[in-house]
Design a protein around this motif. Sequence first.
Motif, PDB file in Angstrom:
ATOM      1  N   SER A  20       1.393   1.553  27.518  1.00  9.88           N
ATOM      2  CA  SER A  20       1.621   2.945  27.961  1.00  9.88           C
ATOM      3  C   SER A  20       0.660   4.128  28.074  1.00  9.88           C
ATOM      4  N   CYS A  21       0.320   4.654  29.035  1.00 11.13           N
ATOM      5  CA  CYS A  21      -0.541   5.667  29.264  1.00 11.13           C
ATOM      6  C   CYS A  21      -0.082   7.309  29.068  1.00 11.13           C
ATOM      7  N   LYS A  22       1.138   7.307  28.307  1.00  9.66           N
ATOM      8  CA  LYS A  22       1.778   8.346  28.308  1.00  9.66           C
ATOM      9  C   LYS A  22       0.698   9.468  27.015  1.00  9.66           C
ATOM     10  N   GLU A  23       0.645  10.747  27.300  1.00 12.41           N
ATOM     11  CA  GLU A  23       0.024  11.450  26.471  1.00 12.41           C
ATOM     12  C   GLU A  23       0.830  11.777  25.257  1.00 12.41           C
ATOM     13  N   GLU A  24      -0.070  11.817  24.029  1.00  8.61           N
ATOM     14  CA  GLU A  24       0.580  12.458  22.697  1.00  8.61           C
ATOM     15  C   GLU A  24       1.843  11.570  22.369  1.00  8.61           C
ATOM     16  N   THR A  25       1.841  10.219  22.546  1.00  9.01           N
ATOM     17  CA  THR A  25       2.696   9.374  22.158  1.00  9.01           C
ATOM     18  C   THR A  25       2.469   8.770  20.808  1.00  9.01           C
ATOM     19  N   LYS A  26       3.260   8.874  19.847  1.00  9.54           N
ATOM     20  CA  LYS A  26       3.293   8.358  18.494  1.00  9.54           C
ATOM     21  C   LYS A  26       3.782   6.934  18.507  1.00  9.54           C
ATOM     22  N   TYR A  27       2.972   6.091  18.399  1.00  5.59           N
ATOM     23  CA  TYR A  27       3.148   4.590  18.292  1.00  5.59           C
ATOM     24  C   TYR A  27       3.657   4.171  16.784  1.00  5.59           C
ATOM     25  N   ARG A  28       4.717   3.477  16.863  1.00  6.03           N
ATOM     26  CA  ARG A  28       5.325   2.930  15.252  1.00  6.03           C
ATOM     27  C   ARG A  28       4.776   1.372  15.458  1.00  6.03           C
ATOM     28  N   ILE A  29       4.242   1.241  14.087  1.00  9.52           N
ATOM     29  CA  ILE A  29       3.775  -0.053  14.014  1.00  9.52           C
ATOM     30  C   ILE A  29       4.691  -0.688  12.592  1.00  9.52           C
ATOM     31  N   GLY A  30       5.454  -1.800  12.782  1.00 10.08           N
ATOM     32  CA  GLY A  30       6.125  -2.328  11.686  1.00 10.08           C
ATOM     33  C   GLY A  30       5.416  -3.460  11.112  1.00 10.08           C
ATOM     34  N   VAL A  31       5.024  -3.714   9.887  1.00 12.00           N
ATOM     35  CA  VAL A  31       4.409  -4.969   9.573  1.00 12.00           C
ATOM     36  C   VAL A  31       5.224  -5.577   8.533  1.00 12.00           C
ATOM     37  N   SER A  32       5.478  -6.842   8.750  1.00 11.67           N
ATOM     38  CA  SER A  32       6.450  -7.796   7.922  1.00 11.67           C
ATOM     39  C   SER A  32       5.607  -8.708   7.184  1.00 11.67           C
ATOM     40  N   GLN A  33       5.454  -8.289   5.716  1.00 14.60           N
ATOM     41  CA  GLN A  33       4.868  -9.383   4.836  1.00 14.60           C
ATOM     42  C   GLN A  33       5.724 -10.123   4.534  1.00 14.60           C
ATOM     43  N   CYS A  34       5.250 -11.510   4.160  1.00 14.42           N
ATOM     44  CA  CYS A  34       6.308 -12.579   3.612  1.00 14.42           C
ATOM     45  C   CYS A  34       6.369 -12.562   2.107  1.00 14.42           C
ATOM     46  N   SER A  35       5.385 -11.937   1.479  1.00 14.88           N
ATOM     47  CA  SER A  35       5.393 -11.898   0.144  1.00 14.88           C
ATOM     48  C   SER A  35       4.853 -10.692  -0.532  1.00 14.88           C
ATOM     49  N   ASN A  36       4.755 -10.509  -1.873  1.00 20.30           N
ATOM     50  CA  ASN A  36       4.244  -9.241  -2.485  1.00 20.30           C
ATOM     51  C   ASN A  36       3.213  -9.767  -3.672  1.00 20.30           C
ATOM     52  N   ASP A  37       1.951 -10.065  -3.576  1.00 23.29           N
ATOM     53  CA  ASP A  37       1.014 -10.375  -4.442  1.00 23.29           C
ATOM     54  C   ASP A  37      -0.200  -9.600  -4.511  1.00 23.29           C
ATOM     55  N   ASP A  38      -0.985  -9.796  -5.496  1.00 17.56           N
ATOM     56  CA  ASP A  38      -2.265  -8.975  -5.388  1.00 17.56           C
ATOM     57  C   ASP A  38      -3.076  -8.987  -4.144  1.00 17.56           C
ATOM     58  N   TRP A  39      -3.081 -10.441  -3.517  1.00 18.77           N
ATOM     59  CA  TRP A  39      -3.777 -10.553  -2.256  1.00 18.77           C
ATOM     60  C   TRP A  39      -3.383  -9.684  -1.189  1.00 18.77           C
ATOM     61  N   ARG A  40      -1.913  -9.528  -0.894  1.00 18.45           N
ATOM     62  CA  ARG A  40      -1.234  -8.910   0.104  1.00 18.45           C
ATOM     63  C   ARG A  40      -1.095  -7.439  -0.320  1.00 18.45           C
ATOM     64  N   THR A  41      -1.187  -7.104  -1.487  1.00 21.13           N
ATOM     65  CA  THR A  41      -1.302  -5.670  -1.899  1.00 21.13           C
ATOM     66  C   THR A  41      -2.546  -5.054  -1.357  1.00 21.13           C
ATOM     67  N   LYS A  42      -3.682  -5.788  -1.573  1.00 24.04           N
ATOM     68  CA  LYS A  42      -4.917  -5.169  -1.020  1.00 24.04           C
ATOM     69  C   LYS A  42      -4.946  -5.109   0.551  1.00 24.04           C
ATOM     70  N   MET A  43      -4.299  -6.194   0.954  1.00 21.05           N
ATOM     71  CA  MET A  43      -4.316  -6.063   2.606  1.00 21.05           C
ATOM     72  C   MET A  43      -3.483  -4.765   2.838  1.00 21.05           C
ATOM     73  N   ASN A  44      -2.259  -4.580   2.348  1.00 21.23           N
ATOM     74  CA  ASN A  44      -1.497  -3.362   2.893  1.00 21.23           C
ATOM     75  C   ASN A  44      -2.437  -2.143   2.453  1.00 21.23           C
ATOM     76  N   GLU A  45      -3.061  -2.107   1.544  1.00 18.91           N
ATOM     77  CA  GLU A  45      -3.876  -0.729   1.222  1.00 18.91           C
ATOM     78  C   GLU A  45      -5.071  -0.857   2.275  1.00 18.91           C
ATOM     79  N   GLU A  46      -5.516  -1.628   2.659  1.00 17.22           N
ATOM     80  CA  GLU A  46      -6.510  -1.677   3.741  1.00 17.22           C
ATOM     81  C   GLU A  46      -6.060  -1.235   5.071  1.00 17.22           C
TER      82      GLU A  46
END
Length: 211
Positions: A20-46
């Motif tokens: 979409s080329c609409k101006e001032e649109t706020k895009y929403r990104i949903g991230v679905s992680q399969c698990s919660n561990d140190d590696w994915r915590t670091k990924m989420n932080e990044e």
Amino acid sequence: MHRKICHIIFIVIMLSVFQSCKEETKYRIGVSQCSNDDWRTKMNEEIQREIMFHPEATVEIRSADDSNEKQIADIRYFADNGFDIIIAAPNEADAITPVIKEVYDAGIPVIVFDRNINGDSYTAYQGVDNVGIGKSAADYARHLLPDGGNVIEIHGLAGSTPAVGRHEGFAKEAELKGMNIIASAYGNWNYEDAAIKVDSLLNIYEDVDLI
């Protein structure tokens, strides 16, 4: 890892801009992680750090905590609440493929990363050569066992594409290099689970050269 996450976010932003080329649109990104561990915590932080450079977008991260049912619910939550793009690391391919195909067919861009699904019902895939990783593990094992030997193999999670690919690569290369996989078990990407499986197998098999 940082460059990988930056690459994912770049794909997300570019897909949003092209959609979409609409101006001032706020895009929403949903991230679905399969698990919660140190590696994915670091990924989420990044991911959270990278999104700070993109005021035109927001991100919400949900963890399925290794539950197919919860991840299916998380993905449907993103789809039902107007998120513009969904990024998902599928817990198990067979279980998560239908819901990803469902939202993709509904017109929502889907980026699959780390773990794959069955088929190609996604907008983009960000992952690695898991068969190649398995072959590399066998090469290293042969370095430790130059004359071959008996090996116990501990997989990741049953049904996850990295575990399947790495096993295929390792098993084929190990056979070519004269190693004998005498037993295998799923460790579920978890140290405690893997340790229990290894203890049990060592009680059964006495002649083990490498795990």
